[in-house]
Design a protein around this motif. Structure first.
Motif, mmCIF file in Angstrom:
data_model
loop_
_atom_site.group_PDB
_atom_site.id
_atom_site.type_symbol
_atom_site.label_atom_id
_atom_site.label_comp_id
_atom_site.label_asym_id
_atom_site.label_seq_id
_atom_site.Cartn_x
_atom_site.Cartn_y
_atom_site.Cartn_z
ATOM 1 N N HIS A 33 0.843 -1.193 0.000
ATOM 2 C CA HIS A 33 0.000 0.000 0.000
ATOM 3 C C HIS A 33 0.879 1.245 0.000
ATOM 4 N N GLN A 34 0.654 2.147 -0.936
ATOM 5 C CA GLN A 34 1.541 3.301 -1.104
ATOM 6 C C GLN A 34 1.015 4.590 -0.498
ATOM 7 N N GLY A 35 -0.091 4.515 0.237
ATOM 8 C CA GLY A 35 -0.639 5.727 0.828
ATOM 9 C C GLY A 35 -1.215 5.468 2.205
ATOM 10 N N GLN A 36 -1.906 6.476 2.726
ATOM 11 C CA GLN A 36 -2.620 6.370 3.990
ATOM 12 C C GLN A 36 -4.101 6.577 3.709
ATOM 13 N N ASP A 37 -4.934 5.643 4.144
ATOM 14 C CA ASP A 37 -6.372 5.780 3.976
ATOM 15 C C ASP A 37 -6.960 6.606 5.113
ATOM 16 N N ILE A 38 -7.844 7.536 4.736
ATOM 17 C CA ILE A 38 -8.542 8.386 5.697
ATOM 18 C C ILE A 38 -10.030 8.129 5.512
ATOM 19 N N VAL A 39 -10.658 7.564 6.504
ATOM 20 C CA VAL A 39 -12.072 7.200 6.425
ATOM 21 C C VAL A 39 -12.932 8.419 6.735
ATOM 22 N N ALA A 40 -13.906 8.681 5.863
ATOM 23 C CA ALA A 40 -14.829 9.807 6.049
ATOM 24 C C ALA A 40 -16.106 9.492 5.284
ATOM 25 N N SER A 41 -17.153 10.216 5.582
ATOM 26 C CA SER A 41 -18.441 9.983 4.918
ATOM 27 C C SER A 41 -18.388 10.406 3.459
ATOM 28 N N GLU A 42 -19.173 9.745 2.649
ATOM 29 C CA GLU A 42 -19.312 10.116 1.238
ATOM 30 C C GLU A 42 -19.699 11.587 1.139
ATOM 31 N N GLY A 43 -19.003 12.322 0.270
ATOM 32 C CA GLY A 43 -19.307 13.732 0.061
ATOM 33 C C GLY A 43 -18.516 14.687 0.926
ATOM 34 N N THR A 44 -17.738 14.179 1.881
ATOM 35 C CA THR A 44 -16.892 15.058 2.703
ATOM 36 C C THR A 44 -15.875 15.758 1.803
#
Length: 226
Positions: free
Chosen positions: A106-117
């Protein structure tokens, strides 16, 4: 009457120079509200510092009307912005930089947020790629930060949310798109990459997490509870 806001930006530069910008907010009746929007471009250059907003009022003859008790509003200008503008949290180990995905890392960092943020530019730069990859990144944008010598990559953006095109110059904090789940994604999140040098063209990906934590701390924000 005409309302005028003047911006006095004292950038944290070595020469300590300051600059002033005049924004005409329009004409309105006495006793009525008058609003205006200021785009991120109005705050260029994006060097860190302080923006002081003062209000001036003139009558129909152009004569200045004295105001009493109206404070000057100080606005802090940050050199960088956290790329997700809203409620968010960092993904777990599987969404971290270097996570083993079987046939690749994995080459990045995932940031979880609501759709449309909203997804915003962490630094001023030029948009060098806007594309779509069905089986992987989905809708994605690559932003080049020429000052820092980095490329920032934003993946899985919501369909129809892109606000930039290739060649656009953007300001720090300007909205690029919105969080989505396009391409190969298990749910809404921003896959965010930082490349030292050019993305997929001689550069190398680096762990974005230290930068993300630094930017969040500078803004005084933190991730939400899982």
């Amino acid at each position: 009457m005409t309302l005028v806001a003047r911006r006095d930006a004292r950038a944290a530069a070595a020469n300590g120079s300051s600059s002033s910008y005049r924004v005409d907010l329009g004409i309105g009746r006495s006793g009525s509200d008058l609003t205006a929007s200021v785009t991120p471009q109005a705050l260029l250059p994006t060097a860190p510092g302080t923006v002081a907003l003062t209000l001036a009022v003139r009558d129909r003859r152009g004569q200045r009307v004295p105001l009493r008790g109206v404070p000057t509003v100080a606005v802090r200008v940050l050199a960088n912005a956290f790329p997700v503008h809203g409620t968010w949290r960092f993904a777990g180990a599987d969404g971290a930089f270097g996570a083993d995905r079987g046939h690749y890392r994995h080459q990045g960092q995932d940031i979880v947020a609501s759709e449309g943020t909203p997804v915003v530019a962490p630094a001023a730069g030029v948009v060098v790629h806007v594309a779509y990859q069905h089986g992987g990144a989905g809708h994605y944008v690559v932003l080049r930060d020429e000052r820092a010598g980095r490329d920032y990559v934003f993946m899985h953006l919501a369909a129809g949310s892109l606000r930039v095109r290739e060649g656009d110059r953007v300001a720090t904090g300007q909205q690029l798109a919105a969080v989505g789940a396009t391409g190969r994604a298990s749910g809404p999140h921003l896959h965010f990459e930082v490349w030292r040098g050019r993305w997929q063209d001689g550069g190398e990906p680096i762990d974005p997490l230290p930068l993300l934590r630094r930017w969040a701390s500078a803004e005084g924000i933190s991730e939400s509870a899982s």
